[in-house]
Design an enzyme around this catalytic site. Sequence first.
Site, PDB file in Angstrom:
ATOM      1  N   ASN A  64     -16.351  39.288 -32.286  1.00 35.73           N
ATOM      2  CA  ASN A  64     -15.915  38.183 -31.421  1.00 35.73           C
ATOM      3  C   ASN A  64     -16.194  36.844 -32.138  1.00 35.73           C
ATOM      4  O   ASN A  64     -16.810  36.830 -33.215  1.00 35.73           O
ATOM      5  CB  ASN A  64     -16.647  38.280 -30.075  1.00 35.73           C
ATOM      6  CG  ASN A  64     -18.122  37.983 -30.222  1.00 35.73           C
ATOM      7  OD1 ASN A  64     -18.694  38.141 -31.299  1.00 35.73           O
ATOM      8  ND2 ASN A  64     -18.751  37.549 -29.165  1.00 35.73           N
ATOM      9  N   CYS A  81     -18.287  34.350 -31.958  1.00 31.00           N
ATOM     10  CA  CYS A  81     -19.621  33.903 -32.407  1.00 31.00           C
ATOM     11  C   CYS A  81     -20.376  34.982 -33.163  1.00 31.00           C
ATOM     12  O   CYS A  81     -21.519  34.766 -33.593  1.00 31.00           O
ATOM     13  CB  CYS A  81     -20.404  33.407 -31.199  1.00 31.00           C
ATOM     14  SG  CYS A  81     -19.564  32.046 -30.386  1.00 31.00           S
ATOM     15  N   GLU A 114     -21.671  38.003 -32.446  1.00 31.18           N
ATOM     16  CA  GLU A 114     -22.698  38.907 -31.941  1.00 31.18           C
ATOM     17  C   GLU A 114     -22.154  40.245 -31.478  1.00 31.18           C
ATOM     18  O   GLU A 114     -22.923  41.157 -31.180  1.00 31.18           O
ATOM     19  CB  GLU A 114     -23.468  38.231 -30.786  1.00 31.18           C
ATOM     20  CG  GLU A 114     -22.704  38.060 -29.478  1.00 31.18           C
ATOM     21  CD  GLU A 114     -21.863  36.783 -29.430  1.00 31.18           C
ATOM     22  OE1 GLU A 114     -21.637  36.200 -30.513  1.00 31.18           O
ATOM     23  OE2 GLU A 114     -21.436  36.387 -28.340  1.00 31.18           O
TER      24      GLU A 114
HETATM   25  N1  UDP Z   1     -16.558  31.793 -26.404  1.00 29.34           N
HETATM   26  C1  UDP Z   1     -15.272  31.296 -26.416  1.00 29.34           C
HETATM   27  N2  UDP Z   1     -15.065  29.936 -26.401  1.00 29.34           N
HETATM   28  C2  UDP Z   1     -16.083  29.052 -26.361  1.00 29.34           C
HETATM   29  C3  UDP Z   1     -17.410  29.545 -26.350  1.00 29.34           C
HETATM   30  C4  UDP Z   1     -17.608  30.917 -26.361  1.00 29.34           C
HETATM   31  O1  UDP Z   1     -14.325  32.047 -26.456  1.00 29.34           O
HETATM   32  O2  UDP Z   1     -15.824  27.827 -26.328  1.00 29.34           O
HETATM   33  C5  UDP Z   1     -16.779  33.262 -26.405  1.00 29.34           C
HETATM   34  C6  UDP Z   1     -17.077  33.838 -27.757  1.00 29.34           C
HETATM   35  O3  UDP Z   1     -16.586  35.154 -27.838  1.00 29.34           O
HETATM   36  C7  UDP Z   1     -18.587  33.856 -27.800  1.00 29.34           C
HETATM   37  C8  UDP Z   1     -18.881  34.261 -26.381  1.00 29.34           C
HETATM   38  O4  UDP Z   1     -17.895  33.565 -25.611  1.00 29.34           O
HETATM   39  O5  UDP Z   1     -19.039  34.757 -28.748  1.00 29.34           O
HETATM   40  C9  UDP Z   1     -20.240  33.916 -25.866  1.00 29.34           C
HETATM   41  O6  UDP Z   1     -20.543  32.555 -26.122  1.00 29.34           O
HETATM   42  P1  UDP Z   1     -21.613  31.795 -25.244  1.00 29.34           P
HETATM   43  O7  UDP Z   1     -22.725  32.748 -24.955  1.00 29.34           O
HETATM   44  O8  UDP Z   1     -21.968  30.514 -25.920  1.00 29.34           O
HETATM   45  O9  UDP Z   1     -20.779  31.509 -23.905  1.00 29.34           O
HETATM   46  P2  UDP Z   1     -21.191  30.954 -22.466  1.00 29.34           P
HETATM   47  O10 UDP Z   1     -21.064  32.128 -21.537  1.00 29.34           O
HETATM   48  O11 UDP Z   1     -22.569  30.369 -22.509  1.00 29.34           O
HETATM   49  O12 UDP Z   1     -20.150  29.926 -22.157  1.00 29.34           O
END
Ligand code: UDP
Length: 595
Positions: free
Chosen positions: A285, A287, A289
């Site tokens: 994905n 980021c 992970e």
């Molecule tokens: N992600 C995305 N766009 C964004 C930020 C995150 O598509 O602007 C996706 C991406 O796959 C990332 C995952 O959401 O690996 C998790 O990111 P994060 O935990 O920062 O998301 P949150 O749930 O805190 O918004």
Amino acid sequence: MPFSATPPEGLVTLSANARTVLEKRYLVKDKSGKPVEKPEDMFWRVATTVAEADRRYGASDGAVQAIAEEFYFLMTQRRFEPNSPTLMNAGRPLGQLSACFVLPVDDALSNGQSGIYDTLRSMALIHQSGGGTGFSFSRLRSRGSMVRSTTGVASGPVSFMQLYDASTDAVKQGGTRRGANMGILRVDHPDVMEFIACKEDLTKITNFNISVGITTKFMDAVKADANYDLVDPVSKKVTGELRAREVWDKMILGAWRTGEPGVFFIDEANRYNPVPHLGDYEATNPCGEQPLLAYDVCNLGSVNVGHYVSNGVVDWEAMRRDIALSTHFLDNIIDVNKYPLPEIDALSKRIRRIGLGVMGFADMLVRLGIPYDSAEGVEMGRKVMEFLDVEGKKESERLARERGAFPEWAQSIWGPDETCARDANGQRIRPMQLLRNCNVTTVAPTGTISIIAGCSSGLEPLFAVAFMRNQAGVMMPDVNEDFVAIAKAEGWYSDELMERIAKTGSVQHAEVPAKWQSVFNTANNISPEYHIRMQAAYQLHCDSAISKTTNFGFAATVDDVRAIYEMAYEMKCKGVTVYRDGSRDNQVLSTGATQ
Ligand code: UDP
């Protein structure tokens, strides 16, 4: 029976910052852009939608209402948050609840399913629904190779990635966040050098993170200072060779300059692929992970582990109950999710992948008085992740007994001895366990949900003790409340000290007692070795990978970065992302020291 229309009465502990973020980005709005729900309504909308799944497995009206209330307080008391798309979309027409997808890109302009332009369309649909997408471009023939139908020449993976990038710009993600992508190319693809350099200009391909898929064979060649083969992905023929160290150095130089490319240790990730009979991991994905198969999806959620510390003691029992509840929540999402493509819907139900992780880990250490960069800190990281993994799997097992194991269980790495997937030496990869989910744990960045929960992000150290945060275009002040409370209680607090800390980005000031200088040590002052040690400690008990940025000071050298990449490989991390302070203009987080 419908749920009660209004959220249940009880303690809700959302901060002003959290309310601002929710209002700006997540609450349902009317045509004029005014929110028509309060944060409490939003969490009730999410809780009731997710609880609905229990009904399918025979829960009574009363039991469904009760579990909805438990989910509601789990989120509003900031003990756990699901990934952003769940908060935005649950109970709304779009109904797409997952953050991460991987789509295949076949070596054809269109083949009706996963050719370059077919997948481009799928990508747009996923971005529209708030999800992020990862792609491997490794199946595409290299630039300059022949295209039989036109007798022209192929333009290669990088040019098609540029096309995807431009399309991402055009489709703003769900109107709420910009589309995020991961582009991966295997190190043995003939275009690898062009790929490594493709983001040197920071104004190009801005909607992609890029990582090189690194094989064990390649790392062996780096060690031996040998050449390695480049292989055409279509003909599978060797088309040339490169000196491994030259390629490795080029990647490291790029990472030193701009943080990119990252590396994805693809063989290490595939060793733990839970369902190898369904395909190999080729990408992650955005980021990094979560390695995923083609058409695979993961919904993430994170437990706020700092929440369980009071008076210097961890309440493991309370955390155990919440890990179970969170696992139940994430499993339910699979049933109530509206997936953007039928292929994704089908696979998600065959393997039922979820990704439960942590946030607030740095807060937890602070509250226990343990420095992040210490043997004790790293051991605490290992212990927390082991606890999350073991307890999450216990709940997944309980759900499997109640609702059935995931359909591909028998052939997976968790299956019975006669049928399970094994490694190349015929050994089991994981012990047998009946599970509802092929993958239970993943540590996400928690970029937004950690703000909603008012905690430190993921497993990262504190970024700063006082700083300005750029959140969706709004600069928000952030001070560490634990620090302020300790400073006041011990009598060395002053507004002037906090200003100095915000300005310098460091707590190394004379009036801060030595103990607190080390406990509140921040990301940029923690040695890169400790960043990697912590990542590796978490990786030991994590099904997927770990989102972690290893921070370097501006003065770090290329050799410093190389040492960290090699250390990460030796310690069996699945990837590395580094960031040298000041190497990019638009930092999301900033302390006075770098701006
Ligand atoms: N992600 C995305 N766009 C964004 C930020 C995150 O598509 O602007 C996706 C991406 O796959 C990332 C995952 O959401 O690996 C998790 O990111 P994060 O935990 O920062 O998301 P949150 O749930 O805190 O918004």
